[in-house]
Design a protein around this motif. Sequence first.
Motif, mmCIF file in Angstrom:
data_model
loop_
_atom_site.group_PDB
_atom_site.id
_atom_site.type_symbol
_atom_site.label_atom_id
_atom_site.label_comp_id
_atom_site.label_asym_id
_atom_site.label_seq_id
_atom_site.Cartn_x
_atom_site.Cartn_y
_atom_site.Cartn_z
ATOM 1 N N ASN A 71 1.015 -1.199 0.003
ATOM 2 C CA ASN A 71 0.046 -0.129 -0.039
ATOM 3 C C ASN A 71 0.900 1.318 0.101
ATOM 4 N N LEU A 72 0.175 2.271 -0.122
ATOM 5 C CA LEU A 72 0.764 3.741 -0.155
ATOM 6 C C LEU A 72 1.402 3.854 1.165
ATOM 7 N N ASP A 73 2.440 4.550 1.271
ATOM 8 C CA ASP A 73 2.981 5.088 2.614
ATOM 9 C C ASP A 73 2.682 6.463 2.853
ATOM 10 N N ALA A 74 3.089 7.375 3.819
ATOM 11 C CA ALA A 74 2.723 8.936 4.033
ATOM 12 C C ALA A 74 3.465 9.696 2.654
ATOM 13 N N ALA A 75 4.579 9.479 2.007
ATOM 14 C CA ALA A 75 4.914 10.021 0.986
ATOM 15 C C ALA A 75 4.108 9.522 -0.305
ATOM 16 N N GLY A 76 3.688 8.254 -0.363
ATOM 17 C CA GLY A 76 2.675 8.027 -1.562
ATOM 18 C C GLY A 76 1.360 8.657 -1.339
ATOM 19 N N ARG A 77 0.990 8.812 -0.368
ATOM 20 C CA ARG A 77 -0.481 9.715 -0.156
ATOM 21 C C ARG A 77 -0.219 11.164 -0.252
ATOM 22 N N ALA A 78 1.088 11.861 -0.126
ATOM 23 C CA ALA A 78 1.196 12.945 -0.215
ATOM 24 C C ALA A 78 1.486 13.227 -1.754
ATOM 25 N N GLN A 79 2.206 12.395 -2.418
ATOM 26 C CA GLN A 79 2.120 12.386 -3.855
ATOM 27 C C GLN A 79 0.906 12.277 -4.519
ATOM 28 N N ALA A 80 0.037 11.378 -4.051
ATOM 29 C CA ALA A 80 -1.206 11.409 -4.769
ATOM 30 C C ALA A 80 -1.878 12.634 -4.619
ATOM 31 N N ARG A 81 -2.069 13.295 -3.604
ATOM 32 C CA ARG A 81 -2.687 14.642 -3.378
ATOM 33 C C ARG A 81 -2.234 15.642 -4.191
ATOM 34 N N ARG A 82 -0.806 15.691 -4.241
ATOM 35 C CA ARG A 82 -0.103 16.577 -5.210
ATOM 36 C C ARG A 82 -0.666 16.373 -6.850
ATOM 37 N N LEU A 83 -0.710 15.240 -7.127
ATOM 38 C CA LEU A 83 -1.324 15.091 -8.502
ATOM 39 C C LEU A 83 -2.612 15.831 -8.626
ATOM 40 N N GLY A 84 -3.531 15.470 -7.742
ATOM 41 C CA GLY A 84 -4.948 16.122 -8.012
ATOM 42 C C GLY A 84 -4.815 17.681 -7.872
ATOM 43 N N GLU A 85 -3.900 18.145 -6.684
ATOM 44 C CA GLU A 85 -3.740 19.569 -6.776
ATOM 45 C C GLU A 85 -2.990 20.268 -8.046
ATOM 46 N N ALA A 86 -2.193 19.336 -8.733
ATOM 47 C CA ALA A 86 -1.748 19.950 -10.182
ATOM 48 C C ALA A 86 -2.621 19.924 -11.240
ATOM 49 N N PHE A 87 -3.613 19.080 -11.175
ATOM 50 C CA PHE A 87 -4.800 19.061 -12.266
ATOM 51 C C PHE A 87 -5.661 20.374 -11.711
ATOM 52 N N ARG A 88 -5.927 20.699 -10.357
ATOM 53 C CA ARG A 88 -6.792 21.710 -9.964
ATOM 54 C C ARG A 88 -6.113 23.141 -10.405
ATOM 55 N N ALA A 89 -4.957 22.878 -9.975
ATOM 56 C CA ALA A 89 -4.146 24.259 -10.190
ATOM 57 C C ALA A 89 -3.886 24.840 -11.505
ATOM 58 N N ARG A 90 -4.172 23.815 -12.514
ATOM 59 C CA ARG A 90 -4.246 23.957 -14.098
ATOM 60 C C ARG A 90 -5.622 24.328 -14.514
ATOM 61 N N GLY A 91 -6.656 24.206 -13.570
ATOM 62 C CA GLY A 91 -8.134 24.313 -13.988
ATOM 63 C C GLY A 91 -8.255 23.310 -15.052
ATOM 64 N N LEU A 92 -7.944 22.069 -15.061
ATOM 65 C CA LEU A 92 -8.560 20.898 -15.905
ATOM 66 C C LEU A 92 -9.512 20.241 -15.533
ATOM 67 N N ARG A 93 -10.416 20.095 -16.470
ATOM 68 C CA ARG A 93 -11.494 19.233 -16.293
ATOM 69 C C ARG A 93 -11.114 17.854 -16.478
ATOM 70 N N VAL A 94 -11.718 17.082 -15.581
ATOM 71 C CA VAL A 94 -11.449 15.596 -15.351
ATOM 72 C C VAL A 94 -12.761 15.050 -15.767
ATOM 73 N N GLY A 95 -12.948 14.402 -16.807
ATOM 74 C CA GLY A 95 -13.957 13.551 -17.216
ATOM 75 C C GLY A 95 -14.328 12.215 -16.686
ATOM 76 N N GLY A 96 -13.530 11.689 -16.412
ATOM 77 C CA GLY A 96 -13.420 10.324 -16.047
ATOM 78 C C GLY A 96 -12.276 10.014 -15.162
ATOM 79 N N VAL A 97 -12.271 8.987 -14.098
ATOM 80 C CA VAL A 97 -11.092 8.480 -13.531
ATOM 81 C C VAL A 97 -11.407 7.178 -13.346
ATOM 82 N N LEU A 98 -10.645 6.177 -13.959
ATOM 83 C CA LEU A 98 -10.576 4.879 -14.164
ATOM 84 C C LEU A 98 -9.474 4.179 -13.154
#
Length: 193
Positions: A71-98
């Motif tokens: 499973n993810l550790d603390a560093a992995g969970r922080a990395q996952a949050r940064r991914l979402g933040e990068a999308f939101r910071a760019r105003g990108l529309r996400v139409g689907g997440v699989l």
Amino acid sequence: MTWRAEPRPGRRETLALGGWLLLPVAGAAEGEAAAWAALAEGGVGLFRHAYAPGVGDPPGMRLGDCATQRNLDAAGRAQARRLGEAFRARGLRVGGVLTSAWCRCVETAELAFPGQARVEPAFDSFFEARVEETARTEAARHILLGWRGPGALVVVTHQVNITGLTGVVPGSGEGVVLAKSGPGIELVGRIRV
């Protein structure tokens, strides 16, 4: 499957793999900028799950039981949050997440894109089940070629799946971005968060 070169006007050499058009990425910065631009236009981002220490899964691993998986550790969970933040910071529309059904993929998707993830078996790992590689890769290819938006499609999966589809070996949390190109799909760039 074999690679064969096909020159395309105004582009670097493009490689075709079973109907996929894959464009080698130039420099990292150029490739990443092009990748974000392609996602803004409704492209596909294939992301390897965020950092989960180790390789493969422990003996006795069971889907649906995260206590038996890597499973993810603390560093992995922080990395996952940064991914979402990068999308939101760019105003990108996400139409689907699989996502793959593995807990590390589901958690990555949920931390990055809360409430949007849907498990799709075509993206489940075949690391320890190589006999399933061809069928899963073809099912995944069908889904990716069928994406019409609106917005970007984000897929959270495993290194073996991404490599099987693109030939690229991504690091933990790294994305490989694809965009439509005629009858196929073109590898536009890579994203590291």
